[in-house]
Design an enzyme around this catalytic site. Sequence first.
Site, PDB file in Angstrom:
ATOM      1  N   ASN A  19       0.069   6.377  13.521  1.00 57.46           N
ATOM      2  CA  ASN A  19       0.988   7.405  13.005  1.00 57.46           C
ATOM      3  C   ASN A  19       0.580   7.765  11.575  1.00 57.46           C
ATOM      4  OD1 ASN A  19       3.139   9.209  13.225  1.00 57.46           O
ATOM      5  ND2 ASN A  19       4.547   7.786  12.240  1.00 57.46           N
ATOM      6  N   HIS A  27      -0.711   9.318   8.031  1.00 55.56           N
ATOM      7  CA  HIS A  27      -0.291  10.375   7.110  1.00 55.56           C
ATOM      8  C   HIS A  27      -1.234  10.369   5.917  1.00 55.56           C
ATOM      9  CE1 HIS A  27       1.406   7.043   4.839  1.00 55.56           C
ATOM     10  NE2 HIS A  27       2.205   6.726   5.847  1.00 55.56           N
ATOM     11  N   HIS A  54      -2.379   6.977   4.407  1.00 54.43           N
ATOM     12  CA  HIS A  54      -3.462   6.297   5.117  1.00 54.43           C
ATOM     13  C   HIS A  54      -4.806   6.963   4.827  1.00 54.43           C
ATOM     14  CE1 HIS A  54       0.024   5.401   7.914  1.00 54.43           C
ATOM     15  NE2 HIS A  54      -0.442   4.189   7.698  1.00 54.43           N
ATOM     16  N   ASP A 111       3.080  -1.161   0.364  1.00 53.98           N
ATOM     17  CA  ASP A 111       3.562  -2.462   0.848  1.00 53.98           C
ATOM     18  C   ASP A 111       3.088  -3.523  -0.143  1.00 53.98           C
ATOM     19  OD1 ASP A 111       4.779  -1.652   3.481  1.00 53.98           O
ATOM     20  OD2 ASP A 111       2.743  -0.924   3.772  1.00 53.98           O
ATOM     21  N   LEU A 157       5.246   8.118   0.981  1.00 56.64           N
ATOM     22  CA  LEU A 157       4.915   8.445   2.362  1.00 56.64           C
ATOM     23  C   LEU A 157       4.934   7.181   3.215  1.00 56.64           C
ATOM     24  CD1 LEU A 157       2.050  11.093   2.059  1.00 56.64           C
ATOM     25  CD2 LEU A 157       4.541  11.380   1.945  1.00 56.64           C
ATOM     26  N   SER A 158       5.526   7.294   4.391  1.00 53.62           N
ATOM     27  CA  SER A 158       5.667   6.160   5.298  1.00 53.62           C
ATOM     28  C   SER A 158       5.820   6.683   6.712  1.00 53.62           C
ATOM     29  CB  SER A 158       6.899   5.325   4.918  1.00 53.62           C
ATOM     30  OG  SER A 158       7.221   4.394   5.937  1.00 53.62           O
TER      31      SER A 158
END
EC number: 6.3.2.1
Length: 277
Positions: A28, A30, A33, A146, A180-181
Amino acid sequence: MEIITDIASLRVRLQDEASIALVPTMGNLHAGHLSLVRIAQQHAACTVVSIFVNRLQFAPHEDYDRYPRTQENDCRLLEEYGVDIVFIPGEKTLFPIPQEFQLLLPPVADTLEGACRPGFFRGVTTVVLKLFNIVQPQVAIFGEKDYQQLQIICRMVAQLNLPVEIIAGQTIRAEDGLALSSRNNYLDNIQRQKASELACNLKKIGESIASGERNFPQLEWSAIERLNMHGWKVDYISVRQNRTLLPATACDSGLVILGAAWLDQIRLIDNFPLVLS
């Protein structure tokens, strides 16, 4: 770009590479990443992005089953970014038999995220260590988003003498400050308008500290109260030493303000690193 799903094929493909950079993800993807991909490409001849939704880091009541899985779009983005290999192992590939061996983690893994999500870091480190053994990268890229996870992985690498350099990528944010996550996809329009309040409150603590305030418990309590008044349920907001993640003291210069809070049924985490001169 090659998509590889089994360990043997990946090892054959990588055996002649001069240098390898690994970007572990749960998919997933974004812009956050993709910023890590760019860092990886600057540090190695071959970039490997892994996509694996790690069941071990989800508690039974958490969102493993509904975690966004967008493999086709992820691969399209990674091909556009010039990634060399996408490693997408199935669960039976990484766990052909029940996983009996796991790491004994330091006390810091039982604080903050570890206190709210027991077993989370044990699940993370188990799969990250497996990926390091499979891919054998010289460099691995993890996001500061994180932050506690990043620090625990750095300790694991140092204390187990793993031959991999960990490079941190800065948190990528939306214009209003929201980090962003992948879990931002859960937010509806009304929730999205409020979601940046967590980041704003962490930043406000950082600005107060930079201005000379050192009553950390008071700063934490005030931020929690502000968020609670706006409909949030706060798990923690804490000022910590940026390396040890122990509670910060007035003498510390390297700090990080960490927070986790629920907006309705959606849990968001964020942090604000701060180095005092």
